[in-house]
Design an enzyme around this catalytic site. Structure first.
Site, PDB file in Angstrom:
ATOM      1  N   ASP A  89      33.885 -67.287  55.988  1.00  0.00           N
ATOM      2  CA  ASP A  89      33.507 -67.554  57.755  1.00  0.00           C
ATOM      3  C   ASP A  89      33.656 -68.641  57.640  1.00  0.00           C
ATOM      4  O   ASP A  89      33.454 -69.853  56.820  1.00  0.00           O
ATOM      5  CB  ASP A  89      31.698 -66.627  57.507  1.00  0.00           C
ATOM      6  N   GLY A  91      31.688 -72.123  58.567  1.00  0.00           N
ATOM      7  CA  GLY A  91      30.441 -72.809  58.639  1.00  0.00           C
ATOM      8  C   GLY A  91      29.658 -72.356  59.418  1.00  0.00           C
ATOM      9  O   GLY A  91      28.932 -73.423  59.565  1.00  0.00           O
ATOM     10  N   GLY A  92      30.446 -72.094  60.484  1.00  0.00           N
ATOM     11  CA  GLY A  92      29.961 -72.207  61.969  1.00  0.00           C
ATOM     12  C   GLY A  92      28.241 -72.062  62.148  1.00  0.00           C
ATOM     13  O   GLY A  92      27.642 -72.433  62.699  1.00  0.00           O
ATOM     14  N   PHE A  93      28.053 -70.800  61.610  1.00  0.00           N
ATOM     15  CA  PHE A  93      26.731 -70.089  61.483  1.00  0.00           C
ATOM     16  C   PHE A  93      26.080 -71.191  61.250  1.00  0.00           C
ATOM     17  O   PHE A  93      24.305 -71.005  61.352  1.00  0.00           O
ATOM     18  CB  PHE A  93      27.003 -68.877  61.058  1.00  0.00           C
ATOM     19  N   ASP A 143      33.475 -72.678  65.382  1.00  0.00           N
ATOM     20  CA  ASP A 143      31.703 -72.763  66.173  1.00  0.00           C
ATOM     21  C   ASP A 143      30.323 -72.672  65.967  1.00  0.00           C
ATOM     22  O   ASP A 143      30.221 -73.566  65.302  1.00  0.00           O
ATOM     23  CB  ASP A 143      32.676 -70.924  66.936  1.00  0.00           C
ATOM     24  N   GLN A 194      31.129 -66.382  71.912  1.00  0.00           N
ATOM     25  CA  GLN A 194      29.557 -67.300  72.467  1.00  0.00           C
ATOM     26  C   GLN A 194      28.972 -66.328  73.630  1.00  0.00           C
ATOM     27  O   GLN A 194      29.723 -65.811  74.412  1.00  0.00           O
ATOM     28  CB  GLN A 194      29.131 -67.833  71.903  1.00  0.00           C
ATOM     29  N   GLY A 221      26.585 -64.891  67.751  1.00  0.00           N
ATOM     30  CA  GLY A 221      25.739 -65.214  68.008  1.00  0.00           C
ATOM     31  C   GLY A 221      24.500 -64.293  68.659  1.00  0.00           C
ATOM     32  O   GLY A 221      23.723 -63.871  69.180  1.00  0.00           O
ATOM     33  N   ASP A 271      29.583 -56.857  58.511  1.00  0.00           N
ATOM     34  CA  ASP A 271      28.997 -58.231  57.321  1.00  0.00           C
ATOM     35  C   ASP A 271      27.152 -58.200  57.784  1.00  0.00           C
ATOM     36  O   ASP A 271      26.706 -58.430  58.764  1.00  0.00           O
ATOM     37  CB  ASP A 271      29.717 -58.785  56.856  1.00  0.00           C
ATOM     38  N   CYS A 309      23.663 -38.898  45.218  1.00  0.00           N
ATOM     39  CA  CYS A 309      24.209 -39.708  46.095  1.00  0.00           C
ATOM     40  C   CYS A 309      24.997 -40.043  44.469  1.00  0.00           C
ATOM     41  O   CYS A 309      25.132 -39.259  43.582  1.00  0.00           O
ATOM     42  CB  CYS A 309      23.784 -40.813  46.310  1.00  0.00           C
ATOM     43  N   CYS A 311      26.385 -42.894  43.734  1.00  0.00           N
ATOM     44  CA  CYS A 311      26.619 -44.585  43.085  1.00  0.00           C
ATOM     45  C   CYS A 311      26.885 -44.841  41.852  1.00  0.00           C
ATOM     46  O   CYS A 311      25.758 -43.111  41.025  1.00  0.00           O
ATOM     47  CB  CYS A 311      25.789 -44.950  44.417  1.00  0.00           C
ATOM     48  N   CYS A 314      22.687 -44.111  40.718  1.00  0.00           N
ATOM     49  CA  CYS A 314      21.937 -42.930  40.772  1.00  0.00           C
ATOM     50  C   CYS A 314      21.991 -41.980  40.113  1.00  0.00           C
ATOM     51  O   CYS A 314      22.132 -40.323  39.761  1.00  0.00           O
ATOM     52  CB  CYS A 314      22.351 -41.911  42.586  1.00  0.00           C
ATOM     53  N   HIS A 340      23.719 -49.846  44.453  1.00  0.00           N
ATOM     54  CA  HIS A 340      23.162 -48.604  45.510  1.00  0.00           C
ATOM     55  C   HIS A 340      23.191 -48.711  46.843  1.00  0.00           C
ATOM     56  O   HIS A 340      23.910 -48.075  47.507  1.00  0.00           O
ATOM     57  CB  HIS A 340      21.918 -47.906  45.285  1.00  0.00           C
TER      58      HIS A 340
END
Length: 383
Positions: A89, A91-93, A143, A194, A221, A271, A309, A311, A314, A340
């Site tokens: 990412d 760094g815009g967030f 952004d 955006q 956004g 994500d 499950c 995983c 579990c 999990h």
């Protein structure tokens, strides 16, 4: 190269070939902000829970260890011993989330580090240079992520600046990818749409981005204050104006229900911090709803989190022991719950891909939502 293998309505089943490996989509990117999944999860664990692509953050890597150090160690993938694709990412967030300690100007953003208060400047060129040093597979354009319900005048000015920054990002990436000491000279650039919850602004921006012929396109956004229905409306509006033959990434989303709804609208990259954040506090996902393992009713429960499950958690541990670990504040409890949850997300994406291939996505979505809605709710950031 991105190739659509099958569609089912607007849902896409595709394959994304990169220099670091192939990603089968729709896909969930496991969030390792500073080069690690919170909860004591390592790269061997990521493989065990079906992770295809890992995500790390430009700003956070820059202010902590430093991207120059990471470059000297061969890039972030080598640094953290991850051999698969990676997205960083931009760094815009943080322009949004650290609003109290930053100033936005045309040249970029001035921060005070949330770690030690030192002054930091990050513009499009700086963001791309950091991501080049990290040597990720995919770099995101720098952004501004405006508040979803900001005034129209603010959002329009912000989107115009984001477009100008994208052009600068592309120019800098082209320059860096031509240098002999760049670790990944095939780094790809995704642009970010955006526009808050203003459909006309979103659509116009999507058209501008589409004309730039980028490697992929993100919708940013969202999940920053608007309702789920407002988010779905924006996706319905904007995705038809993004290139179908390129990856479509919905940033920072979300709950399992959010992902199902977004896949149905043509999104194939996701994500979110929810699996690890909630797992660390004993909140675990199942196909029949959400469980809070701290509840007293699990004190003597010898069942796994979810019977059947596959995983790592579990297959060995039961709810009573996990509750004990969480109550005792042992790190192992958080780690096992995170494992999990990550498995649940990655397994769900595998099921989604299979359902699209069979032409049965709508039936799968309906059945999955009916199970999740037993206890599904909007989870806020207090967890």
């Amino acid at each position: 190269m991105y190739k659509i293998l099958k569609t089912d309505g607007r849902a896409k089943r595709a394959r994304f070939h990169t220099v670091h490996g192939t990603v089968e989509t729709p896909v969930f990117m496991n969030v390792g902000t500073v080069g690690a999944i919170k909860g004591g999860v390592g790269v061997a664990d990521l493989k065990a829970v079906g992770c295809q692509i890992e995500l790390s953050n430009t700003y956070h890597m820059h202010v902590r260890t430093g991207d120059e150090v990471v470059k000297s160690m061969g890039g972030l993938r080598r640094f953290m011993a991850w051999d698969g694709p990676m997205l960083t990412d931009s760094g815009g967030f943080q322009v949004f989330s650290l609003s109290s300690i930053r100033r936005i100007r045309e040249e970029g953003v001035y921060f005070s580090s949330h770690i030690d208060g030192r002054k930091i400047f990050m513009g499009p060129e700086e963001s791309i240079r950091i991501q080049s040093n990290l040597a990720s597979t995919v770099a995101m354009a720098f952004d501004e992520c405006p508040p979803a319900k900001a005034e129209r005048n603010y959002i329009e000015a912000s989107v115009a600046r984001t477009t100008r920054w994208l052009k600068r990002c592309r120019t800098e990436m082209e320059r860096l990818n031509g240098l002999p000491d760049t670790i990944n000279r095939e780094q790809l650039l995704f642009g970010i749409n955006q526009g808050g919850i203003l459909p006309d602004v979103r659509v116009e921006h999507a058209k501008i981005l589409s004309d730039m012929d980028l490697a992929g396109y993100a919708v940013g956004g969202l999940a920053v204050g608007e309702s789920h229905q407002e988010m779905y409306h924006i996706l319905d509006t904007v995705i038809p104006h993004l290139p179908k033959e390129r990856p479509t990434y919905l940033m920072g989303v979300g709950t399992p229900a959010n992902i199902l709804e977004a896949v149905d609208r043509g999104v194939d990259f996701f994500d979110c911090v929810y699996p690890s954040r909630n797992g660390r506090h004993g909140h675990v996902y199942t196909n029949f709803g959400r469980l809070n393992l701290l509840n007293a009713r699990f004190e003597r429960d010898e069942r796994p989190i979810e019977p059947g499950c596959g995983c790592p958690t579990c297959s060995r541990y039961h709810r009573a022991y996990l509750r004990h670990l969480l109550k005792a504040k042992e790190m192992l409890g958080a780690r096992l719950c995170v494992l999990h949850n990550l498995y649940f997300y990655n397994k769900m994406m595998e099921e989604i891909r299979s359902a699209i291939e069979r032409g049965e996505f709508q039936a799968y979505k309906k059945a999955k939502l009916e199970g999740l809605e037993n206890q599904e709710e909007t989870w806020n950031h207090k967890f």
